[in-house]
Design a protein around this motif. Structure first.
Motif, PDB file in Angstrom:
ATOM      1  N   UNK A   5       0.839  -1.171   0.000  1.00 24.01           N
ATOM      2  CA  UNK A   5       0.000   0.000   0.000  1.00 24.01           C
ATOM      3  C   UNK A   5       0.892   1.246   0.000  1.00 24.01           C
ATOM      4  N   UNK A   6       0.509   2.215  -0.756  1.00 22.58           N
ATOM      5  CA  UNK A   6       1.265   3.463  -0.825  1.00 22.58           C
ATOM      6  C   UNK A   6       0.693   4.497   0.143  1.00 22.58           C
ATOM      7  N   UNK A   7       1.577   5.383   0.569  1.00 25.15           N
ATOM      8  CA  UNK A   7       1.173   6.529   1.368  1.00 25.15           C
ATOM      9  C   UNK A   7       1.567   7.783   0.618  1.00 25.15           C
ATOM     10  N   UNK A   8       0.779   8.813   0.774  1.00 27.83           N
ATOM     11  CA  UNK A   8       1.014  10.072   0.069  1.00 27.83           C
ATOM     12  C   UNK A   8       1.156  11.223   1.040  1.00 27.83           C
ATOM     13  N   UNK A   9       2.037  12.133   0.680  1.00 30.49           N
ATOM     14  CA  UNK A   9       2.172  13.404   1.390  1.00 30.49           C
ATOM     15  C   UNK A   9       1.496  14.437   0.510  1.00 30.49           C
ATOM     16  N   UNK A  10       0.508  15.116   1.061  1.00 33.03           N
ATOM     17  CA  UNK A  10      -0.228  16.128   0.316  1.00 33.03           C
ATOM     18  C   UNK A  10       0.062  17.476   0.961  1.00 33.03           C
ATOM     19  N   UNK A  11       0.510  18.418   0.161  1.00 34.79           N
ATOM     20  CA  UNK A  11       0.825  19.749   0.658  1.00 34.79           C
ATOM     21  C   UNK A  11      -0.174  20.731   0.088  1.00 34.79           C
ATOM     22  N   UNK A  12      -0.840  21.460   0.971  1.00 38.34           N
ATOM     23  CA  UNK A  12      -1.865  22.424   0.568  1.00 38.34           C
ATOM     24  C   UNK A  12      -1.217  23.675  -0.021  1.00 38.34           C
ATOM     25  N   UNK A  13      -1.946  24.388  -0.890  1.00 39.11           N
ATOM     26  CA  UNK A  13      -1.421  25.639  -1.438  1.00 39.11           C
ATOM     27  C   UNK A  13      -1.123  26.667  -0.338  1.00 39.11           C
ATOM     28  N   UNK A  14      -1.864  26.603   0.759  1.00 38.96           N
ATOM     29  CA  UNK A  14      -1.645  27.490   1.899  1.00 38.96           C
ATOM     30  C   UNK A  14      -0.878  26.717   2.969  1.00 38.96           C
ATOM     31  N   UNK A  15       0.351  27.120   3.228  1.00 38.60           N
ATOM     32  CA  UNK A  15       1.224  26.385   4.138  1.00 38.60           C
ATOM     33  C   UNK A  15       0.747  26.373   5.582  1.00 38.60           C
ATOM     34  N   UNK A  16      -0.119  27.292   5.967  1.00 36.88           N
ATOM     35  CA  UNK A  16      -0.570  27.334   7.355  1.00 36.88           C
ATOM     36  C   UNK A  16      -1.975  26.757   7.548  1.00 36.88           C
ATOM     37  N   UNK A  67      -7.329  15.054   6.694  1.00 40.83           N
ATOM     38  CA  UNK A  67      -6.953  16.051   7.692  1.00 40.83           C
ATOM     39  C   UNK A  67      -5.592  16.655   7.415  1.00 40.83           C
ATOM     40  N   UNK A  68      -5.528  17.994   7.451  1.00 37.81           N
ATOM     41  CA  UNK A  68      -4.275  18.724   7.232  1.00 37.81           C
ATOM     42  C   UNK A  68      -3.859  19.405   8.532  1.00 37.81           C
ATOM     43  N   UNK A  69      -2.549  19.469   8.736  1.00 38.12           N
ATOM     44  CA  UNK A  69      -1.982  20.214   9.855  1.00 38.12           C
ATOM     45  C   UNK A  69      -0.815  21.028   9.321  1.00 38.12           C
ATOM     46  N   UNK A  70      -0.910  22.331   9.470  1.00 42.79           N
ATOM     47  CA  UNK A  70       0.106  23.263   8.958  1.00 42.79           C
ATOM     48  C   UNK A  70       0.389  23.008   7.483  1.00 42.79           C
ATOM     49  N   UNK A  71      -0.682  22.770   6.727  1.00 37.98           N
ATOM     50  CA  UNK A  71      -0.566  22.633   5.283  1.00 37.98           C
ATOM     51  C   UNK A  71      -0.138  21.281   4.763  1.00 37.98           C
ATOM     52  N   UNK A  72       0.020  20.291   5.644  1.00 40.02           N
ATOM     53  CA  UNK A  72       0.509  18.978   5.211  1.00 40.02           C
ATOM     54  C   UNK A  72      -0.412  17.873   5.723  1.00 40.02           C
ATOM     55  N   UNK A  73      -0.642  16.873   4.861  1.00 40.20           N
ATOM     56  CA  UNK A  73      -1.415  15.695   5.238  1.00 40.20           C
ATOM     57  C   UNK A  73      -0.682  14.454   4.769  1.00 40.20           C
ATOM     58  N   UNK A  74      -0.910  13.348   5.456  1.00 39.49           N
ATOM     59  CA  UNK A  74      -0.362  12.059   5.047  1.00 39.49           C
ATOM     60  C   UNK A  74      -1.540  11.106   5.000  1.00 39.49           C
ATOM     61  N   UNK A 131      -2.715  21.246  -5.214  1.00 42.37           N
ATOM     62  CA  UNK A 131      -2.010  20.672  -4.075  1.00 42.37           C
ATOM     63  C   UNK A 131      -0.845  19.835  -4.608  1.00 42.37           C
ATOM     64  N   UNK A 132       0.216  19.741  -3.836  1.00 42.70           N
ATOM     65  CA  UNK A 132       1.332  18.864  -4.189  1.00 42.70           C
ATOM     66  C   UNK A 132       1.020  17.478  -3.637  1.00 42.70           C
ATOM     67  N   UNK A 133       1.104  16.453  -4.489  1.00 38.61           N
ATOM     68  CA  UNK A 133       0.831  15.073  -4.077  1.00 38.61           C
ATOM     69  C   UNK A 133       2.052  14.241  -4.434  1.00 38.61           C
ATOM     70  N   UNK A 134       2.672  13.614  -3.420  1.00 38.53           N
ATOM     71  CA  UNK A 134       3.848  12.786  -3.685  1.00 38.53           C
ATOM     72  C   UNK A 134       3.796  11.493  -2.875  1.00 38.53           C
TER      73      UNK A 134
END
Length: 101
Positions: free
Chosen positions: A1-12, A21-28, A46-49
């Motif tokens: 299974x893969x996991x992704x780091x998602x970064x919101x356009x707004x870092x805060x 769920x996002x915290x300080x612009x980042x979700x896993x 959003x950045x998805x990696x």
């Protein structure tokens, strides 16, 4: 299974978008939990990696079976006794000789 780091356009940003769920612009999030949200995030900027995969897939890519090593736990291993040894009883002290008067 893969996991992704998602970064919101707004870092805060802290909150929930599409059930993620996002915290300080980042979700896993795990691939099976994300559903169609990954496509939504990509479309909205959003950045998805991919950040990690399950050990079975990573092992298959690294060279197959038998290459896994178990980390040694501190205090356990060759020459190390995991339990502390009880102190040996001490011999009773001899009474001090009385000083001659």
């Amino acid at each position: 299974m893969r996991f992704y780091k998602i970064t919101a356009p707004s870092a805060d940003y802290s909150g929930t978008v599409g059930g993620v769920g996002f915290h300080k612009g980042v979700a896993r999030v795990a691939e099976d939990e994300a559903g169609t949200a990954l496509d939504y995030f990509r479309r909205k900027g959003y950045s998805v990696e991919v950040v990690e995969e399950t050990p079975a897939k990573a092992e298959a890519k690294a060279g197959g079976e038998g290459s896994e090593q178990t980390p040694e736990i501190e205090g356990q291993g060759e020459g190390n006794d995991p339990k502390p040894k009880p102190e040996e009883p001490k011999a009773p002290a001899k009474p001090a000789a009385k000083a001659a008067r």
